[in-house]
Design a protein around this motif. Structure first.
Motif, PDB file in Angstrom:
ATOM      1  N   PRO A   1      28.796  48.858  46.042  1.00 44.88           N
ATOM      2  CA  PRO A   1      29.912  48.199  45.352  1.00 44.88           C
ATOM      3  C   PRO A   1      30.877  47.117  46.765  1.00 44.88           C
ATOM      4  O   PRO A   1      30.248  47.124  47.938  1.00 44.88           O
ATOM      5  CB  PRO A   1      31.054  49.415  45.642  1.00 44.88           C
ATOM      6  N   HIS A   2      31.373  45.899  45.633  1.00 46.77           N
ATOM      7  CA  HIS A   2      32.002  45.204  46.461  1.00 46.77           C
ATOM      8  C   HIS A   2      32.959  45.743  48.069  1.00 46.77           C
ATOM      9  O   HIS A   2      32.835  45.490  48.833  1.00 46.77           O
ATOM     10  CB  HIS A   2      32.652  44.141  45.586  1.00 46.77           C
TER      11      HIS A   2
ATOM     12  N   GLU B   1      34.738  43.079  39.262  1.00 43.57           N
ATOM     13  CA  GLU B   1      35.759  43.744  38.547  1.00 43.57           C
ATOM     14  C   GLU B   1      37.068  43.660  38.984  1.00 43.57           C
ATOM     15  O   GLU B   1      38.020  42.794  39.389  1.00 43.57           O
ATOM     16  CB  GLU B   1      35.575  44.862  38.689  1.00 43.57           C
TER      17      GLU B   1
ATOM     18  N   ASN C   1      33.377  47.476  41.692  1.00 42.05           N
ATOM     19  CA  ASN C   1      32.705  46.595  41.759  1.00 42.05           C
ATOM     20  C   ASN C   1      32.311  44.515  42.216  1.00 42.05           C
ATOM     21  O   ASN C   1      33.921  44.457  41.649  1.00 42.05           O
ATOM     22  CB  ASN C   1      31.616  46.503  40.676  1.00 42.05           C
TER      23      ASN C   1
END
Length: 367
Positions: A5-6, A38, A35
C-alpha cells in the motif's frame, strides 16, 4: 503477490490527558491501508479521533504505539518535513504579507529551486486550481474559496505523493464549498495523488471519496465505497451519521429462506432477508432504518402504508422536507417539489407512508 500500500497505518493508538489529568483514548489500535492514487476520507463526529489520526500521519503528533509505513518503509519517527505530506487546513494558513505567487512558491524557495523552475511550477499549479490572473494579489484581497485554492496550490507545487486535508472547506459558504471540492477532486484525479481527507460533512465524504472510513470513539466502525456505506450501514450509528436515517420500532413476525416480515404499527412489511441482522428470530424487536428520500407520502391509505400526521414542512428549493409524527416518534421525508405530489400536504394533514423495501435496513435492539 499482494501490492504494497502507498500508506499503511498499523495499530496506531494515541492517549491524551484532560485538564483534570484523566486519560482519554483519542485513537485505539487504528489500522488502515491506502492505495496509490486513492481518495480516502475519515469522517465522524467531533472527538472521534479523525484529526488526531491525520496529525499522526503528518508527523505532528507521535503515536503512543503502532507504526506508519510509506511504500513499505517505516516513517513513524520521521519529522513532518521528511515525510513530504503537505497538509491543507480549514484556516488556510497563508502569509498575509505575501502575494499569491509568493505564498505558493514558499516551499519551492525553501528547496532552493531556480527562478525559472519556480515560475513554471507556480504557473502550472495556478492553472490547475483556477488562480490564473490573481498571482500578484494578497490573501486579504481574495475570497475564501480563492484563499483555499492558494493553500491547495501551495501543496500541489511541491509535487507530493500524498496530500492531507483537515476540514478544508468548513469556512466556506455552500456554493464555494461545492466549487472547491470539485476542484480538489479534479486535480487529484488528474495527477493521481493519494489524498487523506478529514471532514464531519457527510455530503463532502460521499461526493469526493473512493473510500469512506467512519470513526467513532477512536475506532473504525465501517469502511467502504461511499455508495456501499450509504446503502448498507452496519449499525444504527452509521445509518444515522451517513444519511440521517429515520428509525421506526418493528417486530419480526415471519421468516423464510429469502424474506422477513416485520410489523410496524400494525402494518406488515415483507423485506428481503439480507435487510435483516443475522441470527434474528421471530418476535424479535428491531429498529427499522430508512433514509428520508426512501419514504413516499400519500393521502391514500392503500395497503402496507404507515399512518402519520404532518408536523412541519420546509421548502428546500427543488425539494420539500416533511417532519411526520408516526406513533410515538417522528420521521423526516424528503421529496421533489412537484405540484402533483405536494399539493395539499400541509401541517396537520393525515398522510400514509410507503417504504422503498430495497432501501430499508433492520438492526437488532440489543446493545
Amino acid at each position: 503477490m499482494v501490492a504494497v500500500p502507498h500508506l499503511a497505518l498499523e495499530n496506531l493508538s494515541k492517549t491524551f490527558r484532560d485538564g483534570r489529568g484523566n486519560r482519554i483514548e483519542a485513537v485505539r489500535n487504528f489500522s488502515l491501508r491506502i492505495n496509490h492514487g486513492e481518495f480516502v476520507t475519515l469522517i465522524g463526529p467531533s472527538g472521534c479521533g479523525k484529526t488526531t489520526t491525520l496529525r499522526m500521519i503528518a508527523g505532528v503528533e507521535e503515536p503512543d504505539s503502532g507504526r506508519i509505513l510509506l511504500d513499505g518503509a517505516v516513517v513513524t519517527a520521521m519529522s513532518p518535513q521528511q515525510r513530504t505530506m503537505p497538509m491543507v487546513f480549514q484556516s488556510y494558513a497563508l502569509f498575509p504579507h505575501m502575494t499569491v505567487f509568493d505564498n505558493i512558491s514558499y516551499g519551492l524557495r525553501l528547496r532552493s529551486m531556480t527562478r525559472d523552475v519556480i515560475a513554471h511550477d507556480v504557473a502550472l499549479a495556478c492553472q490547475m486550481v483556477g488562480l490564473v490572473g490573481v498571482e500578484h494579489r494578497y490573501p486579504g484581497e481574495l475570497s475564501g474559496g480563492q484563499q483555499q485554492r492558494v493553500a491547495l496550490a501551495r501543496a500541489l507545487v511541491l509535487k507530493p505523493q500524498i496530500i492531507l486535508f483537515d476540514e478544508p472547506l468548513s469556512n466556506l459558504d455552500p456554493r464555494l464549498r461545492t466549487q472547491t471540492r470539485t476542484a480538489i477532486r479534479r486535480v487529484q484525479q488528474l495527477l493521481g495523488i493519494t489524498i487523506v481527507y478529514v471532514t464531519h460533512d457527510q455530503s463532502e465524504a460521499l461526493s469526493l471519496s473512493d473510500r469512506v472510513v467512519i470513526m467513532q470513539n477512536g475506532d473504525i466502525v465501517q469502511e467502504g465505497p461511499p455508495r456501499q456505506v450509504y446503502r448498507d450501514p452496519v449499525s444504527p450509528f452509521v445509518a444515522d451519521f451517513i444519511g440521517q436515517a429515520n428509525f421506526l420500532d418493528g417486530t419480526i413476525t415471519a421468516l423464510t429462506g429469502t424474506a422477513v416480515q416485520v410489523t410496524i404499527q400494525d402494518v406488515d412489511l415483507t423485506l428481503p432477508l439480507d435487510r435483516c441482522p443475522p441470527n434474528v428470530e421471530i418476535h424479535s424487536d428491531v429498529l427499522v432504518a430508512v433514509h428520508p428520500e426512501a419514504l413516499t407520502i400519500s393521502r391514500d391509505p392503500g395497503g402496507g402504508r404507515i399512518a402519520g400526521v404532518i408536523e412541519s414542512t420546509s421548502f428546500r428549493g427543488p425539494l420539500v422536507e416533511y417532519v411526520i409524527a408516526c406513533g410515538s416518534g417522528w420521521v423526516t421525508v424528503v421529496t421533489p417539489d412537484r405540484e402533483d405530489q405536494t399539493a395539499g400536504l400541509t401541517e396537520g394533514v393525515k398522510v400514509y407512508l410507503s417504504l422503498d423495501h430495497q432501501a430499508v435496513r433492520l438492526f437488532g435492539t440489543e446493545p
